[in-house]
Scaffold this active site. Structure first.
Site, PDB file in Angstrom:
ATOM      1  N   SER A 106       0.861  -1.185   0.000  1.00  0.00           N
ATOM      2  CA  SER A 106       0.000   0.000   0.000  1.00  0.00           C
ATOM      3  C   SER A 106       0.898   1.236   0.000  1.00  0.00           C
ATOM      4  O   SER A 106       2.099   1.136   0.268  1.00  0.00           O
ATOM      5  CB  SER A 106      -0.915  -0.015   1.227  1.00  0.00           C
ATOM      6  OG  SER A 106      -0.155  -0.278   2.387  1.00  0.00           O
ATOM      7  N   ASP A 146      -0.617  13.616  17.411  1.00  0.00           N
ATOM      8  CA  ASP A 146       0.247  14.396  18.311  1.00  0.00           C
ATOM      9  C   ASP A 146      -0.320  15.789  18.493  1.00  0.00           C
ATOM     10  O   ASP A 146      -0.896  16.354  17.566  1.00  0.00           O
ATOM     11  CB  ASP A 146       1.658  14.521  17.698  1.00  0.00           C
ATOM     12  CG  ASP A 146       2.375  13.187  17.731  1.00  0.00           C
ATOM     13  OD1 ASP A 146       2.402  12.564  18.809  1.00  0.00           O
ATOM     14  OD2 ASP A 146       2.881  12.774  16.681  1.00  0.00           O
ATOM     15  N   PHE A 206      14.044  14.142  11.151  1.00  0.00           N
ATOM     16  CA  PHE A 206      12.704  13.610  11.383  1.00  0.00           C
ATOM     17  C   PHE A 206      12.789  12.303  12.179  1.00  0.00           C
ATOM     18  O   PHE A 206      11.993  12.053  13.086  1.00  0.00           O
ATOM     19  CB  PHE A 206      12.032  13.399  10.020  1.00  0.00           C
ATOM     20  CG  PHE A 206      10.609  12.974  10.090  1.00  0.00           C
ATOM     21  CD1 PHE A 206       9.670  13.765  10.733  1.00  0.00           C
ATOM     22  CD2 PHE A 206      10.193  11.788   9.501  1.00  0.00           C
ATOM     23  CE1 PHE A 206       8.344  13.382  10.791  1.00  0.00           C
ATOM     24  CE2 PHE A 206       8.872  11.387   9.559  1.00  0.00           C
ATOM     25  CZ  PHE A 206       7.948  12.183  10.204  1.00  0.00           C
TER      26      PHE A 206
HETATM   27  P1  FAD Z   1      -1.162   5.454  20.903  1.00  0.00           P
HETATM   28  O1  FAD Z   1      -1.299   4.052  20.451  1.00  0.00           O
HETATM   29  O2  FAD Z   1      -2.259   6.022  21.728  1.00  0.00           O
HETATM   30  O3  FAD Z   1       0.237   5.546  21.688  1.00  0.00           O
HETATM   31  C1  FAD Z   1       0.798   6.806  22.034  1.00  0.00           C
HETATM   32  C2  FAD Z   1       1.622   6.676  23.321  1.00  0.00           C
HETATM   33  O4  FAD Z   1       0.744   6.447  24.431  1.00  0.00           O
HETATM   34  C3  FAD Z   1       2.598   5.495  23.323  1.00  0.00           C
HETATM   35  O5  FAD Z   1       3.749   5.892  24.019  1.00  0.00           O
HETATM   36  C4  FAD Z   1       1.854   4.398  24.073  1.00  0.00           C
HETATM   37  O6  FAD Z   1       2.735   3.485  24.721  1.00  0.00           O
HETATM   38  C5  FAD Z   1       1.014   5.206  25.058  1.00  0.00           C
HETATM   39  N1  FAD Z   1      -0.298   4.583  25.301  1.00  0.00           N
HETATM   40  C6  FAD Z   1      -1.134   4.045  24.380  1.00  0.00           C
HETATM   41  N2  FAD Z   1      -2.269   3.603  24.951  1.00  0.00           N
HETATM   42  C7  FAD Z   1      -2.169   3.865  26.268  1.00  0.00           C
HETATM   43  C8  FAD Z   1      -3.022   3.650  27.379  1.00  0.00           C
HETATM   44  N3  FAD Z   1      -4.232   3.085  27.227  1.00  0.00           N
HETATM   45  N4  FAD Z   1      -2.592   4.060  28.603  1.00  0.00           N
HETATM   46  C9  FAD Z   1      -1.371   4.659  28.762  1.00  0.00           C
HETATM   47  N5  FAD Z   1      -0.520   4.876  27.733  1.00  0.00           N
HETATM   48  C10 FAD Z   1      -0.915   4.500  26.507  1.00  0.00           C
HETATM   49  N6  FAD Z   1       0.140  11.188  12.904  1.00  0.00           N
HETATM   50  C11 FAD Z   1      -0.734  12.101  12.433  1.00  0.00           C
HETATM   51  O7  FAD Z   1      -0.889  13.170  13.033  1.00  0.00           O
HETATM   52  N7  FAD Z   1      -1.465  11.868  11.289  1.00  0.00           N
HETATM   53  C12 FAD Z   1      -1.379  10.713  10.608  1.00  0.00           C
HETATM   54  O8  FAD Z   1      -2.034  10.533   9.589  1.00  0.00           O
HETATM   55  C13 FAD Z   1      -0.456   9.720  11.078  1.00  0.00           C
HETATM   56  N8  FAD Z   1      -0.335   8.534  10.445  1.00  0.00           N
HETATM   57  C14 FAD Z   1       0.495   7.572  10.975  1.00  0.00           C
HETATM   58  C15 FAD Z   1       0.544   6.316  10.352  1.00  0.00           C
HETATM   59  C16 FAD Z   1       1.366   5.319  10.858  1.00  0.00           C
HETATM   60  C17 FAD Z   1       1.403   3.977  10.175  1.00  0.00           C
HETATM   61  C18 FAD Z   1       2.186   5.578  11.994  1.00  0.00           C
HETATM   62  C19 FAD Z   1       3.117   4.515  12.515  1.00  0.00           C
HETATM   63  C20 FAD Z   1       2.129   6.810  12.620  1.00  0.00           C
HETATM   64  C21 FAD Z   1       1.272   7.822  12.136  1.00  0.00           C
HETATM   65  N9  FAD Z   1       1.158   9.060  12.753  1.00  0.00           N
HETATM   66  C22 FAD Z   1       0.293  10.001  12.254  1.00  0.00           C
HETATM   67  C23 FAD Z   1       1.954   9.375  13.949  1.00  0.00           C
HETATM   68  C24 FAD Z   1       1.175   9.106  15.255  1.00  0.00           C
HETATM   69  O9  FAD Z   1       0.030   9.911  15.316  1.00  0.00           O
HETATM   70  C25 FAD Z   1       2.097   9.418  16.419  1.00  0.00           C
HETATM   71  O10 FAD Z   1       3.146   8.493  16.470  1.00  0.00           O
HETATM   72  C26 FAD Z   1       1.411   9.562  17.776  1.00  0.00           C
HETATM   73  O11 FAD Z   1       2.379  10.086  18.696  1.00  0.00           O
HETATM   74  C27 FAD Z   1       0.911   8.270  18.391  1.00  0.00           C
HETATM   75  O12 FAD Z   1      -0.214   7.806  17.784  1.00  0.00           O
HETATM   76  P2  FAD Z   1      -0.719   6.302  18.129  1.00  0.00           P
HETATM   77  O13 FAD Z   1      -1.992   6.106  17.448  1.00  0.00           O
HETATM   78  O14 FAD Z   1       0.350   5.333  17.874  1.00  0.00           O
HETATM   79  O15 FAD Z   1      -0.944   6.469  19.706  1.00  0.00           O
END
Ligand code: FAD
Length: 275
Positions: free
Chosen positions: A6, A99, A206
Site C-alpha cells: 500500500s 500528536d 525527522f
Molecule cells: P497510541 O497508540 O495512543 O500511543 C501513544 C503513546 O501512548 C505510546 O507511548 C503508548 O505506549 C502510550 N499509550 C497508548 N495507549 C495507552 C493507554 N491506554 N494508557 C497509557 N498509555 C498508553 N500522525 C498524524 O498526526 N497523522 C497521521 O495521519 C499519522 N499517520 C500515521 C501512520 C502510521 C502507520 C504511523 C506509525 C504513525 C502515524 N502518525 C500520524 C503518527 C502518530 O500519530 C504518532 O506516532 C502519535 O504520537 C501516536 O499515535 P498512536 O496512534 O500510535 O498512539
C-alpha cells in the site's frame, strides 16, 4: 516475488500540489497497490483536505484509506467524520491518537488510540477494517518497551484488524517486535512501513523526532558521499530494497510505503524487490 503493498500520501495544501499528486498517483496506480492511504493533520488541521484527496482516489476507482487521529477532537466530531466516510463508501481507515501541535492544549475526549478503536467499533460495528500504528523501535513517549507493547496489545484487543509500523531500517527490530506481540497473543498482520531515502538530512532530523533509528553504518556511508546526490540516491535505494527483500523473505505480510507524494523512489524499490 509477489506481495501486497500500500502507499501513503499526505494531503497537499495547494491546488498545484493536488494536481501534482494526481499525476504521481496515476503512475503509482499502475503498480496496483492494495490501497492508497491519506494522512490526517494534528487536531483536524487537514480534515477537509484529507477527505478531499480520499474522495478523489475513490472516484478514480482505487481503494482509499483515510487516517483519522483523535487528538483534540470530541466524540461527536469523530462520529461525524465516520458518518462522512461511510456515506462515501470508505471501508478501511488508519486509527491514531496523533500528536499535539504547537498551540494545542486540549487532548480531546479520547486519550489513546485504543479508546479511538473501541469508539469506532462501538459506533460502526464491523463496517471498517481498522489499521493501527506499531512501533518496532518503540514510541518516543513510551515509558518503557514493556508498557509500549502492552499498549499496542490494547489497541488490537479493542478491535484493530491489522497494523502498519513506523518506518525503520533495522529489520531485526521488526522481527523482534512481531515475536514479542505474538507471544502476547496478537495474531493480526503487522505490515512494515517503508520510508525511501530521499533528502537524507531531513530524514535524519525527522527520525530523531519520531524515534526511528538510522543505523550507524548507513548514516556514515551516506554522510561519506557529501553532496553527491546520485551516490546517496543509489546507496539509499540499495539499502531500502535489501530491507524490503529481507522483510518479505522472512514473513512480513506486505509493505506500506511512505511515498512523500513522490512516485519515483517507491516505483524503483518495488521494481527491484519484485524482480
Ligand atoms: P497510541 O497508540 O495512543 O500511543 C501513544 C503513546 O501512548 C505510546 O507511548 C503508548 O505506549 C502510550 N499509550 C497508548 N495507549 C495507552 C493507554 N491506554 N494508557 C497509557 N498509555 C498508553 N500522525 C498524524 O498526526 N497523522 C497521521 O495521519 C499519522 N499517520 C500515521 C501512520 C502510521 C502507520 C504511523 C506509525 C504513525 C502515524 N502518525 C500520524 C503518527 C502518530 O500519530 C504518532 O506516532 C502519535 O504520537 C501516536 O499515535 P498512536 O496512534 O500510535 O498512539
Amino acid at each position: 516475488m509477489t506481495f501486497e503493498f500500500s502507499i501513503e500520501f499526505f494531503p497537499p495544501q495547494t491546488t498545484e500540489g493536488l494536481e501534482k499528486l494526481k499525476a504521481e498517483r496515476a503512475l503509482l496506480a499502475r503498480l496496483e497497490p492494495a490501497f492508497f492511504s491519506v494522512t490526517y493533520g494534528a487536531g483536524g488541521s487537514t480534515r477537509e483536505r484529507t477527505f478531499r484527496v480520499v474522495r478523489e482516489i475513490a472516484a478514480e476507482g482505487h481503494p482509499a484509506v483515510p487516517h483519522l487521529s483523535s487528538i483534540g477532537a470530541s466524540r461527536a466530531e469523530i462520529r461525524a467524520m465516520l458518518d462522512d466516510f461511510m456515506a462515501a463508501g470508505i471501508r478501511r481507515l488508519v486509527a491514531l491518537r496523533g500528536d499535539l501541535s504547537s498551540g494545542m492544549a486540549d487532548m480531546g475526549e479520547l486519550r489513546h488510540a485504543n479508546e479511538l478503536v473501541a469508539f469506532i467499533r462501538a459506533e460502526t460495528g464491523d463496517w471498517f477494517h481498522i489499521d493501527v500504528a506499531a512501533y518496532p523501535e518503540w514510541h518516543p513517549q513510551a515509558r518503557n518497551p514493556r508498557e509500549d507493547l502492552q499498549n499496542f496489545v490494547r489497541k488490537v484487543r479493542a478491535g484493530a484488524n491489522s497494523a502498519i509500523t513506523q518506518y525503520f531500517y533495522n529489520a531485526d527490530a521488526y522481527f523482534r517486535f512481531v515475536d514479542d506481540v505474538r507471544k502476547l497473543g496478537v495474531e493480526i498482520p503487522i505490515v512494515p512501513g517503508i520510508m525511501p531515502i530521499n533528502n537524507f538530512s531531513r530524514l535524519a532530523r525527522f527520525s530523531d523526532a519520531c524515534g526511528a533509528e538510522i543505523p550507524r553504518w548507513l548514516r556514515k556511508k551516506i554522510e561519506s558521499y557529501g553532496d553527491d546526490a546520485a551516490a546517496i540516491h543509489a546507496c539509499g535505494l540499495d539499502a531500502v530494497s535489501e530491507l524490503c527483500r529481507r522483510l518479505l523473505q522472512n514473513g512480513a505480510p506486505g509493505l506500506h510505503f511512505y511515498s512523500m507524494n513522490q512516485s519515483a523512489l517507491t516505483t524503483q524499490i518495488l521494481e527491484r524487490v519484485r524482480g
